[in-house]
Design a protein around this motif. Structure first.
Motif, PDB file in Angstrom:
ATOM      1  N   ARG A 254       0.847  -1.198   0.000  1.00 37.48           N
ATOM      2  CA  ARG A 254       0.000   0.000   0.000  1.00 37.48           C
ATOM      3  C   ARG A 254       0.883   1.249   0.000  1.00 37.48           C
ATOM      4  NH1 ARG A 254      -4.645  -1.603   4.358  1.00 37.48           N
ATOM      5  NH2 ARG A 254      -3.196  -0.660   5.838  1.00 37.48           N
ATOM      6  N   TYR A 255       0.544   2.191  -0.860  1.00 36.21           N
ATOM      7  CA  TYR A 255       1.421   3.340  -1.078  1.00 36.21           C
ATOM      8  C   TYR A 255       0.593   4.604  -1.291  1.00 36.21           C
ATOM      9  CZ  TYR A 255       5.290   6.099  -3.058  1.00 36.21           C
ATOM     10  OH  TYR A 255       6.237   7.063  -3.312  1.00 36.21           O
ATOM     11  N   VAL A 256       1.042   5.704  -0.695  1.00 36.10           N
ATOM     12  CA  VAL A 256       0.417   7.017  -0.876  1.00 36.10           C
ATOM     13  C   VAL A 256       1.442   7.926  -1.523  1.00 36.10           C
ATOM     14  CG1 VAL A 256      -0.796   8.926   0.239  1.00 36.10           C
ATOM     15  CG2 VAL A 256      -0.920   6.624   1.232  1.00 36.10           C
ATOM     16  N   HIS A 257       1.132   8.388  -2.715  1.00 32.31           N
ATOM     17  CA  HIS A 257       2.104   9.212  -3.422  1.00 32.31           C
ATOM     18  C   HIS A 257       2.051  10.649  -2.942  1.00 32.31           C
ATOM     19  CE1 HIS A 257       4.864  10.537  -6.465  1.00 32.31           C
ATOM     20  NE2 HIS A 257       4.969   9.298  -6.912  1.00 32.31           N
ATOM     21  N   VAL A 258       3.160  11.360  -3.183  1.00 31.24           N
ATOM     22  CA  VAL A 258       3.241  12.759  -2.797  1.00 31.24           C
ATOM     23  C   VAL A 258       2.182  13.562  -3.554  1.00 31.24           C
ATOM     24  CG1 VAL A 258       5.024  13.222  -4.543  1.00 31.24           C
ATOM     25  CG2 VAL A 258       4.754  14.767  -2.608  1.00 31.24           C
ATOM     26  N   GLY A 259       1.503  14.456  -2.827  1.00 31.10           N
ATOM     27  CA  GLY A 259       0.507  15.335  -3.434  1.00 31.10           C
ATOM     28  C   GLY A 259       0.699  16.748  -2.931  1.00 31.10           C
ATOM     29  N   THR A 260       1.236  17.609  -3.768  1.00 33.11           N
ATOM     30  CA  THR A 260       1.664  18.917  -3.274  1.00 33.11           C
ATOM     31  C   THR A 260       0.582  19.991  -3.309  1.00 33.11           C
ATOM     32  OG1 THR A 260       2.450  19.631  -5.444  1.00 33.11           O
ATOM     33  CG2 THR A 260       4.018  18.471  -4.043  1.00 33.11           C
ATOM     34  N   ALA A 261      -0.548  19.709  -3.929  1.00 36.38           N
ATOM     35  CA  ALA A 261      -1.546  20.767  -4.069  1.00 36.38           C
ATOM     36  C   ALA A 261      -2.229  21.121  -2.754  1.00 36.38           C
ATOM     37  CB  ALA A 261      -2.598  20.377  -5.101  1.00 36.38           C
ATOM     38  N   VAL A 262      -1.982  20.328  -1.695  1.00 28.81           N
ATOM     39  CA  VAL A 262      -2.589  20.629  -0.396  1.00 28.81           C
ATOM     40  C   VAL A 262      -1.549  20.651   0.725  1.00 28.81           C
ATOM     41  CG1 VAL A 262      -4.904  19.801  -0.921  1.00 28.81           C
ATOM     42  CG2 VAL A 262      -3.169  18.181  -0.154  1.00 28.81           C
ATOM     43  N   SER A 263      -0.266  20.647   0.376  1.00 32.04           N
ATOM     44  CA  SER A 263       0.756  20.505   1.407  1.00 32.04           C
ATOM     45  C   SER A 263       1.063  21.805   2.144  1.00 32.04           C
ATOM     46  CB  SER A 263       2.045  19.943   0.802  1.00 32.04           C
ATOM     47  OG  SER A 263       2.516  20.774  -0.237  1.00 32.04           O
ATOM     48  N   GLY A 264       0.334  22.864   1.850  1.00 30.28           N
ATOM     49  CA  GLY A 264       0.529  24.106   2.581  1.00 30.28           C
ATOM     50  C   GLY A 264      -0.370  24.226   3.790  1.00 30.28           C
ATOM     51  N   SER A 265      -0.901  23.098   4.254  1.00 30.54           N
ATOM     52  CA  SER A 265      -1.828  23.123   5.382  1.00 30.54           C
ATOM     53  C   SER A 265      -1.681  21.824   6.171  1.00 30.54           C
ATOM     54  CB  SER A 265      -3.270  23.264   4.874  1.00 30.54           C
ATOM     55  OG  SER A 265      -3.586  22.184   4.005  1.00 30.54           O
ATOM     56  N   PRO A 266      -2.109  21.805   7.435  1.00 35.34           N
ATOM     57  CA  PRO A 266      -1.904  20.621   8.267  1.00 35.34           C
ATOM     58  C   PRO A 266      -2.945  19.531   8.086  1.00 35.34           C
ATOM     59  CG  PRO A 266      -2.904  22.352   9.569  1.00 35.34           C
ATOM     60  CD  PRO A 266      -2.649  22.946   8.211  1.00 35.34           C
ATOM     61  N   PHE A 267      -4.049  19.833   7.376  1.00 32.29           N
ATOM     62  CA  PHE A 267      -5.129  18.863   7.246  1.00 32.29           C
ATOM     63  C   PHE A 267      -5.368  18.620   5.764  1.00 32.29           C
ATOM     64  CE2 PHE A 267      -9.636  17.543   7.190  1.00 32.29           C
ATOM     65  CZ  PHE A 267      -9.593  16.524   8.130  1.00 32.29           C
ATOM     66  N   SER A 268      -5.084  17.399   5.322  1.00 31.42           N
ATOM     67  CA  SER A 268      -5.201  17.111   3.895  1.00 31.42           C
ATOM     68  C   SER A 268      -5.570  15.659   3.690  1.00 31.42           C
ATOM     69  CB  SER A 268      -3.877  17.415   3.179  1.00 31.42           C
ATOM     70  OG  SER A 268      -2.833  16.615   3.700  1.00 31.42           O
ATOM     71  N   GLY A 269      -6.036  15.353   2.483  1.00 28.35           N
ATOM     72  CA  GLY A 269      -6.473  14.004   2.174  1.00 28.35           C
ATOM     73  C   GLY A 269      -5.357  12.986   2.290  1.00 28.35           C
ATOM     74  N   ASP A 270      -4.150  13.342   1.791  1.00 26.74           N
ATOM     75  CA  ASP A 270      -3.064  12.362   1.854  1.00 26.74           C
ATOM     76  C   ASP A 270      -2.676  12.068   3.299  1.00 26.74           C
ATOM     77  OD1 ASP A 270      -2.012  14.953   2.065  1.00 26.74           O
ATOM     78  OD2 ASP A 270      -0.069  14.349   1.290  1.00 26.74           O
ATOM     79  N   THR A 271      -2.794  13.071   4.184  1.00 29.70           N
ATOM     80  CA  THR A 271      -2.525  12.830   5.603  1.00 29.70           C
ATOM     81  C   THR A 271      -3.571  11.889   6.203  1.00 29.70           C
ATOM     82  OG1 THR A 271      -1.494  14.993   5.876  1.00 29.70           O
ATOM     83  CG2 THR A 271      -2.303  13.923   7.872  1.00 29.70           C
ATOM     84  N   MET A 272      -4.829  12.123   5.862  1.00 34.32           N
ATOM     85  CA  MET A 272      -5.891  11.320   6.466  1.00 34.32           C
ATOM     86  C   MET A 272      -5.929   9.901   5.916  1.00 34.32           C
ATOM     87  SD  MET A 272      -6.823  13.327   8.725  1.00 34.32           S
ATOM     88  CE  MET A 272      -8.216  12.460   9.465  1.00 34.32           C
ATOM     89  N   VAL A 273      -5.557   9.700   4.661  1.00 33.26           N
ATOM     90  CA  VAL A 273      -5.520   8.320   4.159  1.00 33.26           C
ATOM     91  C   VAL A 273      -4.356   7.573   4.803  1.00 33.26           C
ATOM     92  CG1 VAL A 273      -4.069   8.530   2.077  1.00 33.26           C
ATOM     93  CG2 VAL A 273      -5.972   6.936   2.092  1.00 33.26           C
ATOM     94  N   ARG A 274      -3.281   8.261   5.118  1.00 31.85           N
ATOM     95  CA  ARG A 274      -2.183   7.625   5.859  1.00 31.85           C
ATOM     96  C   ARG A 274      -2.645   7.240   7.268  1.00 31.85           C
ATOM     97  NH1 ARG A 274       0.879  11.511   2.707  1.00 31.85           N
ATOM     98  NH2 ARG A 274       2.471  10.425   1.484  1.00 31.85           N
ATOM     99  N   ARG A 275      -3.442   8.093   7.872  1.00 31.73           N
ATOM    100  CA  ARG A 275      -3.981   7.765   9.197  1.00 31.73           C
ATOM    101  C   ARG A 275      -4.813   6.484   9.119  1.00 31.73           C
ATOM    102  NH1 ARG A 275      -5.697   9.715  14.212  1.00 31.73           N
ATOM    103  NH2 ARG A 275      -7.823   9.107  14.767  1.00 31.73           N
TER     104      ARG A 275
ATOM    105  N   ASP B  46       8.940  -6.895   0.764  1.00 29.53           N
ATOM    106  CA  ASP B  46       8.216  -8.161   0.640  1.00 29.53           C
ATOM    107  C   ASP B  46       7.166  -8.148  -0.462  1.00 29.53           C
ATOM    108  OD1 ASP B  46       9.632  -9.284   2.769  1.00 29.53           O
ATOM    109  OD2 ASP B  46       8.263  -8.412   4.242  1.00 29.53           O
ATOM    110  N   SER B  47       6.881  -6.969  -1.004  1.00 34.87           N
ATOM    111  CA  SER B  47       5.850  -6.895  -2.036  1.00 34.87           C
ATOM    112  C   SER B  47       6.083  -5.683  -2.919  1.00 34.87           C
ATOM    113  CB  SER B  47       4.461  -6.786  -1.398  1.00 34.87           C
ATOM    114  OG  SER B  47       3.465  -6.523  -2.380  1.00 34.87           O
ATOM    115  N   ASN B  48       5.654  -5.794  -4.149  1.00 35.40           N
ATOM    116  CA  ASN B  48       5.544  -4.617  -5.008  1.00 35.40           C
ATOM    117  C   ASN B  48       4.415  -3.726  -4.500  1.00 35.40           C
ATOM    118  OD1 ASN B  48       7.430  -5.946  -6.556  1.00 35.40           O
ATOM    119  ND2 ASN B  48       6.227  -5.903  -8.452  1.00 35.40           N
ATOM    120  N   ILE B  49       4.398  -2.475  -4.960  1.00 38.76           N
ATOM    121  CA  ILE B  49       3.249  -1.611  -4.704  1.00 38.76           C
ATOM    122  C   ILE B  49       2.073  -2.155  -5.505  1.00 38.76           C
ATOM    123  CG2 ILE B  49       2.274   0.694  -5.045  1.00 38.76           C
ATOM    124  CD1 ILE B  49       5.113   1.816  -4.656  1.00 38.76           C
TER     125      ILE B  49
END
Length: 793
Positions: free
Chosen positions: A160-181, A460-463
């Motif tokens: 399982r992998y979450v790619h970098v997403g810069t369009a929301v990285s100027g704030s502390p609350f973002s989709g990529d952060t919450m999917v990692r959670r 142990d696995s590919n993405i």
């Protein structure tokens, strides 16, 4: 001849009325209108224009842009009708919040663009074809939950992998952060390290100082007589508040020298002198400068004696053979080559006398600040260049003093940011460099610690499942796009790709599930400035989401419910509740600041930190006995024993010039004689806002080419040219200009990839030409190092 404003079309409508009405319509893009033409007059058939009072709300975006400019959204009946900015009178001189730049003033057209994604959709054609059919949100979240269960059970959490997403990285609350959670709460995921923006220099700087952050606050440079901007272009990148301070310094008499292959807008605005050099030869110029400084006895002897290791043979660490010191290298004691300006001129194409003048100016002006941008470190020699600037700052005594600059990374460790989302520990300890993801999807068994794997000996696995939220890196910003999409197209490798975005970007076309995200105007957040800003701004939900778009948090919460962990994931919080929680935790973490409550923030809209000026390593210089540098020796390490022990030819213990792969000395230059570089333009942040038609008018995508190179190839201004190498081809108009040095061509970064039926890019996307080679030390990106040829199309 009549004034154009009074000219009427055959319908009898004059231009003034048409422009006025068009402006009103443009201001109300969510409202459907029907226009009837009767008797030469235009009437609105189905909807009255809003007559309610206008509400002006200070806010900011959550894009990967450090300015966090103060924009004023004019909201009327649930519609943002226009954007203005902070009045000049509303200025705090201790921390000036940026007024809106051209990007900020164009946000409304971005938010109300007719091509925004409107509904959740699933792929129906081949990967990359961009063919999708509309589905319901329930079906979408079920697909995500089912695939997460299936893939995790079959391959394990490393898949399982979450790619970098810069369009929301100027704030502390973002989709990529919450999917990692969510992933952490359900087994973990394969995480990454390294910053594509500045990871190479952040990794290299500690080998000199023991710490990455080596920058000062810019208010400490107010009285600096000389600033050298080395590959630094804040005017166009809108790099925080840098330009505010630089313009103020310019007015007060500071002399600016810009070292850059391209005569940027920063050079045009600030430079008293422009020094162009061939890309990837920075260290040769630095070496020759140090040769002049030391042989002419201009170095700060007392500073070097007290604070450094490795300057000469007397100050070398034990266990190192003779002639490895800085002085020995520069004078040719080991290789027989003196690193004179004449030696460097042949490599850099900077005249020897210019090198002498630059070295003398820097060494004899006290203090002086050599500030390096992030462009030079995005070469495969970037780590050496970053350390080279630290050596120059060290031998001239400009480290830890007001008005000086330590070089290297240049980040400021004094910055305060908001607390983040509560993040459970990731059960997966292994990490890859962000540059390894294509290999991890293709054949993860080939990624070893030598390639940048940490936390284990093998994967142990590919993405197998990938989330790309607010990111256009997969098939646009990724170096060597053709290599990346070859893997993406094969759905037997990555079995399920989820993309969430505002537009059908080149990367989004490779999704199996495509979700319509909300803009920053349609959700709650807090804007964090970076660079030289030091404040927080509330980014309030201003309007309701359009069509069926939903915030990432909203649908991730629904997925969590279908995985049986909704309660633990959401903690019962709405999106606004999370922002309130983040703000209150920020208040608790810094009681001395006396931040306002969230209710008070709703009124004040912002908080300005009143910090004292910060100078990197000031305490280490003032009292080295009690504040040694955090290096093994406790000193500034001109020579790094840690690097020496690696015995890697591309990572010299003493940072110096080594010819770069695909640099001007590479044998490949016989076939591809031009070096291509990119720059960050003022009309978009990376590729964000590429679709904004207003910003396309600001700057047309063209290839900058010097008249000498253009003449040799029979290219005239505006001609369509073919830029190519062994990795790809792009076609774009030529901008024949003296603003780029001979032997170098330049494209603005972030253009969307637009391949035709033959795979030839028609959008001027430099990433079809860039290399996926990783750097030796940081395992980072080197996509600025590329050789090309240009011919008339």
């Amino acid at each position: 001849m009549k004034n154009n404003e009074d000219c009427k079309d055959p319908s009898g409508v004059n231009r003034r009325d048409f422009v006025k009405l068009s402006g009103m319509v443009a201001a109300l893009p969510l409202i459907g209108f029907k226009f009837a033409h009767a008797g030469g007059k235009i009437s609105v058939a189905s909807q009255e224009f809003p007559s309610s009072p206008e509400n002006i709300v200070p806010t900011c975006s959550s894009f990967d842009c450090g300015g966090k400019c103060d924009i004023r959204a004019h909201v009327q009946e649930g519609v943002v009708t226009r954007i203005s900015t902070r009045p000049d009178a509303d200025l705090d001189p201790e921390m000036p919040i940026m007024r809106a730049c051209v990007r900020g003033r164009s946000y409304r057209k971005f938010v109300y663009h007719p091509d925004r994604l409107k509904y959740p959709m699933k792929r129906v054609g081949k990967r990359g074809e961009g063919k999708f059919e509309r589905i319901s949100w329930d079906e979408a979240t079920t697909l995500i939950a089912d695939n997460l269960k299936r893939i995790t059970e079959k391959y394990g959490p490393e898949s399982r992998y979450v790619h970098v997403g810069t369009a929301v990285s100027g704030s502390p609350f973002s989709g990529d952060t919450m999917v990692r959670r969510l992933l952490n709460q359900t087994g973990g995921y394969l995480n990454t390290y390294h910053s594509v923006s500045m990871g190479n220099t952040a990794a290299a700087t500690p080998y000199t100082y023991g710490a990455a952050a080596s920058g000062n606050t810019l208010d400490t440079l107010a009285d600096t007589p000389l600033v050298i901007l080395w590959g630094h272009n804040p005017n166009e990148t809108i790099f925080g508040h840098t330009n505010h301070y630089f313009q103020k310094m310019k007015q007060n008499g500071t002399r600016f020298i810009v070292v850059d292959p391209r005569y940027s807008d920063t050079a045009a605005s600030l430079a008293d002198q422009w020094i162009p050099l061939l890309p990837s030869t920075d260290n040769a110029l630095m070496d020759a400068m140090m040769y002049v400084i030391i042989t002419e006895n201009l170095h700060d002897k007392a500073f070097v004696e007290r604070y450094t290791l490795g300057f000469d043979e007397r100050s070398m660490p034990e266990g190192v053979p003779a002639n490895e010191s800085l002085v020995a290298y520069l004078t040719g004691a080991k290789d027989g080559v003196k690193k004179t300006p004449e030696w460097a001129e042949k490599i850099t194409h900077v005249p020897a006398q210019t090198i002498r003048q630059l070295a003398r100016d820097y060494a004899t002006t006290k203090p002086a600040a050599l500030i390096q941008g992030w462009g030079p470190q995005r070469h495969n020699c970037g780590e050496r260049t970053a350390r080279g600037s630290t050596l120059l700052a060290t031998i001239t005594g400009n480290v830890g003093v007001k008005g000086g600059w330590a070089g290297g990374y240049g980040g400021d460790s004094s910055r305060k940011f908001t607390a983040g989302v509560e993040m459970p520990d990731n059960p997966v300890s292994k990490k890859i460099s962000v540059m390894n993801w294509v290999q991890a999807a293709d054949d993860a068994s080939k990624i070893t610690p030598a390639d940048g794997l940490t936390g284990g000996d093998k994967l142990d696995s590919n993405i197998r499942i990938l989330f790309s939220l607010a990111g256009n890196y997969l098939a646009n910003q990724n170096p060597d796009i053709h290599q990346a999409v070859k893997v993406l197209e094969d759905d037997s490798k990555i079995e399920f790709i989820v993309a969430s975005d505002l537009f059908l970007t080149p990367s989004a076309k490779y999704a199996d599930l495509l979700l319509p995200e909300t803009s920053f105007m349609e959700r709650w957040n807090i804007g964090e400035s970076w660079g030289t800003g030091n404040y927080l701004i509330l980014s309030e939900k201003l309007i309701e989401p359009q069509f069926e778009s939903r915030t990432d948090y909203d649908w991730i919460r629904e997925v969590a419910g279908k995985l049986g962990v909704e309660k633990e994931f959401s903690l019962g919080r709405t999106e606004k509740d999370w922002i309130v929680s983040i703000w209150e935790k920020t208040r608790e973490s810094m009681p001395e600041e006396k931040l306002p409550t969230f209710d008070e923030l709703l009124i004040t809209r912002r908080y300005l930190f009143k910090d004292k000026p910060h100078i990197a390593f000031e305490a280490n210089i003032r009292d080295p006995q009690n504040n040694p540098f955090p290096t093994p020796s406790g000193k500034i390490e001109i020579f790094s024993k840690r690097l020496y022990d690696m015995q890697h030819p591309e990572i010299p213990a003493l940072s110096h010039y080594v010819p770069a792969h695909e640099g001007p000395e590479d044998e490949l230059s016989a076939r591809f004689p031009l070096q291509l570089i990119t720059w960050k333009g003022k009309n978009r942040a990376n590729s964000t806002q590429y679709a904004n038609p207003w910003l396309k008018e600001v700057l047309e995508q063209k290839l900058w080419i010097n008249p000498a190179d253009a003449m040799q190839r029979g290219i005239a201004q505006g001609d369509s040219v073919r830029i190519h190498n062994d990795r790809g081809v792009t076609l774009i108009p030529a901008e024949v200009t003296q603003r780029i040095m001979p032997g170098v061509v330049a494209l603005q970064a972030g253009a969307w990839w637009q391949p035709d039926e033959n795979g030839v890019d028609r959008g001027g996307c430099a990433n079809v030409l860039s290399s996926a080679r990783i750097t030796a030390l940081a395992k980072g990106n080197s996509h600025q190092t590329m050789l090309v040829e240009v011919v008339k199309a």
